[in-house]
Design an enzyme around this catalytic site. Structure first.
Site, PDB file in Angstrom:
ATOM      1  N   ASP A 176       1.488  28.055  24.250  1.00 35.13           N
ATOM      2  CA  ASP A 176       0.926  29.144  25.046  1.00 35.13           C
ATOM      3  C   ASP A 176       1.621  30.442  24.667  1.00 35.13           C
ATOM      4  O   ASP A 176       2.493  30.476  23.799  1.00 35.13           O
ATOM      5  CB  ASP A 176       1.094  28.857  26.537  1.00 35.13           C
ATOM      6  CG  ASP A 176       2.560  28.857  26.950  1.00 35.13           C
ATOM      7  OD1 ASP A 176       2.949  29.713  27.749  1.00 35.13           O
ATOM      8  OD2 ASP A 176       3.330  27.995  26.456  1.00 35.13           O
ATOM      9  N   HIS A 184      -0.447  21.357  19.278  1.00 31.30           N
ATOM     10  CA  HIS A 184      -1.062  22.050  20.416  1.00 31.30           C
ATOM     11  C   HIS A 184      -0.604  23.495  20.356  1.00 31.30           C
ATOM     12  O   HIS A 184       0.548  23.821  20.681  1.00 31.30           O
ATOM     13  CB  HIS A 184      -0.619  21.399  21.731  1.00 31.30           C
ATOM     14  CG  HIS A 184      -1.140  22.112  22.945  1.00 31.30           C
ATOM     15  ND1 HIS A 184      -2.401  21.896  23.441  1.00 31.30           N
ATOM     16  CD2 HIS A 184      -0.565  23.022  23.755  1.00 31.30           C
ATOM     17  CE1 HIS A 184      -2.586  22.663  24.504  1.00 31.30           C
ATOM     18  NE2 HIS A 184      -1.481  23.359  24.713  1.00 31.30           N
ATOM     19  N   ASP A 186      -1.343  13.145  16.582  1.00 28.58           N
ATOM     20  CA  ASP A 186      -1.410  14.457  15.928  1.00 28.58           C
ATOM     21  C   ASP A 186      -2.725  15.112  16.321  1.00 28.58           C
ATOM     22  O   ASP A 186      -3.642  15.248  15.518  1.00 28.58           O
ATOM     23  CB  ASP A 186      -1.303  14.285  14.413  1.00 28.58           C
ATOM     24  CG  ASP A 186      -1.092  15.602  13.696  1.00 28.58           C
ATOM     25  OD1 ASP A 186      -0.863  16.623  14.373  1.00 28.58           O
ATOM     26  OD2 ASP A 186      -1.162  15.611  12.442  1.00 28.58           O
ATOM     27  N   GLU A 222       2.886  19.375  21.328  1.00 23.29           N
ATOM     28  CA  GLU A 222       3.106  20.809  21.433  1.00 23.29           C
ATOM     29  C   GLU A 222       4.335  21.181  20.596  1.00 23.29           C
ATOM     30  O   GLU A 222       5.110  20.322  20.161  1.00 23.29           O
ATOM     31  CB  GLU A 222       3.305  21.243  22.887  1.00 23.29           C
ATOM     32  CG  GLU A 222       3.229  22.751  23.067  1.00 23.29           C
ATOM     33  CD  GLU A 222       3.059  23.179  24.517  1.00 23.29           C
ATOM     34  OE1 GLU A 222       2.768  24.366  24.741  1.00 23.29           O
ATOM     35  OE2 GLU A 222       3.220  22.339  25.423  1.00 23.29           O
TER      36      GLU A 222
END
Length: 605
Positions: free
Chosen positions: A188, A527, A576, A585
């Site tokens: 993020d 991610h 993966d 992540e």
């Protein structure tokens, strides 16, 4: 076992040949390779209860080593029946191939500098995740990873409104902070003081340990790896990018805010009180709502908000700013003074407000920590190492953690960071006290090495409970093993660090390198909102040197992980997949120990 039979009838023969191939051992090895004088181990997965013959051939086909495997047997963490192979007698640089019981593995390399490119790539991760400036192709490794600046000129207001627990936060009455810069935390685009703290500390600690090492023995060797490096060490320049952000997150003087005081039940409406927040640090700056995948940073349209100060964030600032002051003092005294002033203000603010915790907000990670004794100890240790002020020494010596057993650090458990600093910093403690700090680290390292005997894949991590970010847990243990080697001058500790890196780079049951761009079967779908080629062909895959969080069977929070829950051995609970945030992540606090250990192995080759 390989069957060598002459059988009439092509159908039966084909079945027997297929069975023979299936019965061959699977060979697991560090896919990057080995240093000449380093320990070298491989794993063969085979159901045989007898030892198996193995041999190593060079590029000309000549046998250079042979022996018998050592059978470990059933391994609970992987679900495999395994055999160990010691290749340490292969010391000449070159390319080799290992065969076990007739099964031939992929080639591997022996070379002294195999960790140089990995350490540089692991450092480059931090440049690539910078906020506030364009990422340039010349530093990013090519035009593929270049991008416009994400969140430039980030002047953020405080969060005002109702959080997930129903608590109404009044905001800060028009107060804003310019918090441009820093590192995006993970997949993020939040920027968190707590997680930024341990990542920043790790880079600064690596610099502190290596600054007396000749440049020719350091992974950077004077190369220009980051913008505006000049004659400075790239580690220190990159660390300053994050340090400047943490400094910007500090609340100015004469600021009162409505904050929750004391521990309150989680997920319940909080009671807020008027607090003198001067000198504290905001917990994070992040989006009001979660952005979808993919969302490149420069296309993030969510409002950016400062979230309320916490004691944990304040102590992370105090610790890293005190460390900053120590490192920059001989280079830039004015900047060192700025860092020390921020550190002392932050520590005083934390002592004044020792129990202010975060609320429940959507759109970003929580990083809530209910026990701050380790943060107080860590911050006091850094301030004591920098200033030698007895008042910080009193805090350190009165803390139970000063004499407690050491465990590998993570963002919520940072006592080891304080112990490491006290163990390497001269002049603050007496020699006897410093010796005891070093002994705590070597004792922990001894325990990690003892766990290798209980691990089928020979790693210093014997458990069947793999947490979120398990790869970082293993590499943080490798960091402590490396420090034990420094203190005790025993190569067995370095061997344990090598074993940890071997696991991350392919000597694992999935035969995968968890580091993008390194190894025959490297992770490539993390991610991440920008490194999301799997979702948008116009976006790049991850650059080399990005570490996946790794297997996780204890907090299987995403939809992919939930389908695997209870169905995979601990070391096999990984995919993966771009949406598998609990398994795949990436994060600054995970890449930091990858960089630290790779640079250490490169330096000590």
């Amino acid at each position: 076992m390989i069957l060598r039979l002459r059988i009439a009838g092509t159908g039966l023969a084909a079945l027997l040949v297929a069975a023979a191939v299936a019965a061959q051992p699977d060979i697991r090895i560090n896919q990057l390779g080995f240093q000449p004088e380093s320990s070298k181990h491989a794993i063969a997965v085979d159901t045989s209860t007898a030892t198996l013959p193995w041999s190593v051939t060079d590029s000309a086909g000549a046998v250079v080593a042979r022996g018998q495997t050592t059978r470990f047997g059933e391994d609970a963490a992987s679900g495999d029946h395994v055999h160990a192979i010691d290749l340490s007698e292969v010391t000449r640089s070159g390319e080799y191939r290992l065969a076990v019981n007739g099964a031939i593995g992929r080639s591997f390399v022996v070379a002294p500098d195999i960790y140089t490119p990995l350490a540089r790539a692991a450092l480059n991760y931090f440049y690539q995740t910078r906020a506030g400036i364009p990422i340039e192709a010349r530093f990013a490794g090519g035009a593929l990873w270049a991008r416009p600046a994400g969140h430039p000129h980030e002047v953020a207001p405080c969060f005002a409104g109702t959080d997930e627990s129903g608590t109404l936060w009044p905001g800060c009455g028009g107060y804003t902070r310019d918090v441009t810069g820093g590192w995006y935390d993970a997949g993020d685009q939040g920027k968190y003081v707590v997680n930024g703290g341990i990542a920043l500390w790790t880079l600064q600690n690596l610099y502190e340990l290596q600054r007396s090492t000749p440049q020719t023995r350091r992974f950077s060797d004077g190369a220009e790896l980051v913008p505006r490096q000049g004659r400075l060490d790239p580690l220190l320049v990159e660390a300053r990018w994050e340090m400047d952000f943490l400094l910007a997150m500090q609340v100015p003087d004469n600021m009162h805010m409505q904050l929750p005081v004391g521990r309150q039940p989680p997920r319940t409406k909080l009671t807020l009180s008027d607090v003198d927040a001067s000198g504290m640090a905001h917990h994070k700056v992040a989006d009001r709502q979660w952005t979808p995948l993919p969302t490149p940073p420069h296309k993030d349209s969510q409002p950016r908000l400062l979230y309320p100060p916490t004691t944990a964030a304040t102590l992370n600032l105090a610790a890293t700013a005190a460390q900053c002051a120590r490192l920059w003092r001989p280079i830039d005294p004015a900047y060192a003074d700025l860092c020390l002033k921020a550190a002392t203000r932050a520590f005083a603010a934390a002592q004044r407000n020792p129990d202010i915790f975060t609320g429940d907000f959507t759109g970003s990670g929580g990083y809530g920590d209910g026990n701050l004794a380790d943060e107080f100890y860590w911050a006091a240790a850094e301030l004591f190492a920098t200033t030698h002020d007895p008042k910080y020494g009193d805090v350190v010596r009165q803390a139970g953690l000063f004499t407690a057993a050491v465990r590998e650090p993570n963002w919520g458990s940072v006592a080891a960071l304080g112990t490491i600093t006290l163990a390497i910093s001269d002049g603050a403690l007496t020699l006897a006290e410093q010796g005891r700090q070093r002994a705590l680290i070597t004792t922990a390292a001894d325990g990690f090495l003892a766990e290798e005997a209980q691990s089928g894949y020979r790693i210093p991590y014997a458990t069947t409970a793999y947490p979120w970010g398990s790869n970082a847990s293993i590499l943080n243990r490798a960091m402590l093993l490396a420090l034990a080697e420094r203190f005790a001058s025993q190569t067995r500790y370095r061997g344990g660090a090598v074993d940890a890196m071997d696991y991350v780079l392919g000597r694992n049951p999935l035969d995968v390198s968890y580091v993008s761009g390194f190894g025959a079967r490297a992770m490539h779908n993390p991610h991440h909102r920008f490194w999301a080629h799997a979702l948008d062909s116009r976006l790049p895959p991850p650059p080399p040197g990005v570490l996946s969080g790794g297997p996780n069977n204890t907090a299987m929070a995403d939809d992919i992980a939930r389908t695997m829950k209870g169905k995979c051995a601990a070391q096999r609970c990984w995919r993966d997949e771009v949406y598998a945030y609990a398994l795949n992540e990436v994060a600054i606090n995970w890449n930091a120990p990858l960089l630290w250990v790779a640079a250490y192995l490169d330096e000590t080759r």
